[in-house]
Each structure stands twice: as C-alpha cells, then as structure tokens.
Scaffold this active site. Structure first.
Site, PDB file in Angstrom:
ATOM      1  N   GLY A  45       0.818  -1.151  -0.111  1.00  0.00           N
ATOM      2  CA  GLY A  45       0.197   0.075   0.183  1.00  0.00           C
ATOM      3  C   GLY A  45       1.289   1.537   0.415  1.00  0.00           C
ATOM      4  O   GLY A  45       1.820   0.995   0.436  1.00  0.00           O
ATOM      5  N   GLN A  50       3.357  10.024   1.136  1.00  0.00           N
ATOM      6  CA  GLN A  50       4.143   8.731   1.273  1.00  0.00           C
ATOM      7  C   GLN A  50       5.255   9.994   0.351  1.00  0.00           C
ATOM      8  O   GLN A  50       6.661   8.953   0.101  1.00  0.00           O
ATOM      9  CB  GLN A  50       3.686   7.702   1.242  1.00  0.00           C
ATOM     10  CG  GLN A  50       3.019   6.759   2.549  1.00  0.00           C
ATOM     11  CD  GLN A  50       2.852   5.999   3.058  1.00  0.00           C
ATOM     12  OE1 GLN A  50       2.273   5.169   2.172  1.00  0.00           O
ATOM     13  NE2 GLN A  50       3.992   4.886   3.176  1.00  0.00           N
ATOM     14  N   CYS A  98       6.187   0.022   7.871  1.00  0.00           N
ATOM     15  CA  CYS A  98       4.993   0.815   7.168  1.00  0.00           C
ATOM     16  C   CYS A  98       6.646   1.127   6.023  1.00  0.00           C
ATOM     17  O   CYS A  98       8.255   1.789   6.460  1.00  0.00           O
ATOM     18  CB  CYS A  98       5.156   1.972   7.524  1.00  0.00           C
ATOM     19  SG  CYS A  98       4.329   3.321   6.316  1.00  0.00           S
ATOM     20  N   LEU A  99       6.232   1.717   4.981  1.00  0.00           N
ATOM     21  CA  LEU A  99       7.124   2.228   3.554  1.00  0.00           C
ATOM     22  C   LEU A  99       8.223   3.336   3.957  1.00  0.00           C
ATOM     23  O   LEU A  99       9.684   3.736   4.493  1.00  0.00           O
ATOM     24  CB  LEU A  99       6.994   2.299   2.633  1.00  0.00           C
ATOM     25  CG  LEU A  99       6.546   1.525   1.791  1.00  0.00           C
ATOM     26  CD1 LEU A  99       6.010   1.714   0.007  1.00  0.00           C
ATOM     27  CD2 LEU A  99       7.793   0.145   1.199  1.00  0.00           C
ATOM     28  N   HIS A 140      -4.931   1.554   6.947  1.00  0.00           N
ATOM     29  CA  HIS A 140      -3.408   1.538   6.990  1.00  0.00           C
ATOM     30  C   HIS A 140      -3.223   2.510   6.306  1.00  0.00           C
ATOM     31  O   HIS A 140      -2.797   3.781   6.956  1.00  0.00           O
ATOM     32  CB  HIS A 140      -2.035   1.100   7.115  1.00  0.00           C
ATOM     33  CG  HIS A 140      -0.721   1.134   7.008  1.00  0.00           C
ATOM     34  ND1 HIS A 140       0.350   0.537   8.090  1.00  0.00           N
ATOM     35  CD2 HIS A 140      -0.270   1.887   6.037  1.00  0.00           C
ATOM     36  CE1 HIS A 140       0.784   1.447   8.286  1.00  0.00           C
ATOM     37  NE2 HIS A 140       0.744   2.271   6.730  1.00  0.00           N
ATOM     38  N   GLU A 141      -3.642   2.611   4.727  1.00  0.00           N
ATOM     39  CA  GLU A 141      -3.431   3.822   4.297  1.00  0.00           C
ATOM     40  C   GLU A 141      -4.263   4.517   4.267  1.00  0.00           C
ATOM     41  O   GLU A 141      -3.756   5.645   3.910  1.00  0.00           O
ATOM     42  CB  GLU A 141      -3.693   3.381   2.549  1.00  0.00           C
ATOM     43  CG  GLU A 141      -2.495   2.082   1.768  1.00  0.00           C
ATOM     44  CD  GLU A 141      -1.258   2.652   2.734  1.00  0.00           C
ATOM     45  OE1 GLU A 141      -0.728   3.924   2.879  1.00  0.00           O
ATOM     46  OE2 GLU A 141      -0.312   1.581   3.366  1.00  0.00           O
ATOM     47  N   HIS A 144      -2.627   6.997   6.945  1.00  0.00           N
ATOM     48  CA  HIS A 144      -1.910   8.227   5.993  1.00  0.00           C
ATOM     49  C   HIS A 144      -2.237   9.650   5.389  1.00  0.00           C
ATOM     50  O   HIS A 144      -2.059  10.503   5.528  1.00  0.00           O
ATOM     51  CB  HIS A 144      -1.188   7.674   5.126  1.00  0.00           C
ATOM     52  CG  HIS A 144      -0.040   6.810   5.222  1.00  0.00           C
ATOM     53  ND1 HIS A 144       1.592   7.130   5.757  1.00  0.00           N
ATOM     54  CD2 HIS A 144       0.072   4.808   4.975  1.00  0.00           C
ATOM     55  CE1 HIS A 144       2.071   6.665   6.247  1.00  0.00           C
ATOM     56  NE2 HIS A 144       1.774   5.105   5.707  1.00  0.00           N
TER      57      HIS A 144
END
Length: 181
Positions: A45, A50, A98-99, A140-141, A144
């Site tokens: 994701g 991000q 997470c990235l 999760h996304e 953000h």
C-alpha cells in the site's frame, strides 16, 4: 516515474490531506506512477503523502498475499477521496510495517471488516465492504490521508520503547533498498 518515499519526520505525513478535485490533471498517470513506486519499494500500500503529495489518494496491491488469501489474487485498487464510515467491533492485531518507517514493525489492532465510500482512478463512485488483509491495508493507508501513522495506534508503553528508533528515522539514520527523501 518512481517517486522517492517520504520518511517519518516529514510534516506531510502528519497533515490531513486535501480532497482530489474532479479536474485534477493526470490522475491516472499519478496512480500508475504510485503503483510503479509501490512495486519498486516492495510494499502492499502507498498513500499520496508518502510521496510528498497531500492528497486524499492511496493505492493498495494485496496480490503478494494471494497464497494466504485467494481473494487477494487480483486486488489492486486506487482509492480517491475515500471515507471509511463503518468499522467492525471485532479486531485483530497485525504486525505492521510501513515504507515511511524502514525497519520498524509493531503490533497494531485493526477492525476485521470496514465499509468504504471512494472513487476509483476514473472517478467512478464505489461503496464496498472489505475484510481481512484488504481491510487491514486499507485502514493503514487511510490513516495516512488522515495525518496519522501506524505507530499512533501502538500501545503507549510499546510506543515509548520505539522512541529511539523513531528519532533515528527522523534524523535520517536508516537503511532501505528504495529511494527516499
């Protein structure tokens, strides 16, 4: 175009995002570029903040989990101006990464199912229920685009234990195999 991933400490990760306008230029290209970026980084994701864009846009690609959950086999979606409006009371704790937090993982409780209203990259409206892995990644996304990050959902004691790692990320002390900024 492959975008660099914004790392924890950048203020764009803490701002609630602006809606994507109906006349947003090259939305389809941005979504395609986000999928390229996600593939390069090896995630499932990616949200617009991000990559440094404060837009209510995220993408999800659950295909890597198809072996564990066959319903993930073809699950690649863009979510524009999404709103999660219903959460199941039943939750499950997942070990998340997470990235934007390379090398950091923590147990996070999430609802097992959710209902979401969103537009796709063609700006067609959808209202769907998602469960399991899909619901987990979407939540999760979605965090953000609301200006939250997964460590905000970690138990306070555990979050306290992560302070040193978070500080190192914010100072640029990390290693990862994808482009960052």
């Amino acid at each position: 175009m492959i975008y660099p991933i914004v790392i924890y400490g950048d203020e764009v990760l803490r701002k609630p995002c602006e809606p994507v306008a109906a006349d947003f230029p090259d939305l389809k290209k941005l979504v395609d570029d986000m999928f390229l970026t996600l593939g390069e980084a090896g995630g499932v994701g990616l949200a617009a903040p991000q990559i440094g864009k404060s837009l209510r846009l995220f993408i999800v690609d659950c295909t890597p989990w198809a072996e564990d959950d066959p319903s993930c086999a073809d699950f690649k979606h863009a979510f524009v101006n999404a709103e999660i409006y219903a959460y199941s009371e039943q939750t499950k704790t997942y070990n998340e990464g997470c990235l934007s937090f390379p090398g950091l993982y923590a147990d996070v409780p999430r609802s097992l199912s959710i209902r979401v209203r969103y537009l796709d990259e063609e700006l067609k409206p959808h209202d769907e229920e998602f469960t399991g892995y899909k619901a987990w990644v979407i939540q999760h996304e979605y965090d953000h685009i609301e200006g939250r990050v997964f460590v905000d959902r970690v138990a306070p004691l555990r979050r306290n234990l992560l302070k040193g790692k978070l500080l190192n990320l914010a100072k640029g002390k990390y290693r990862c195999s994808y482009k960052t900024r």
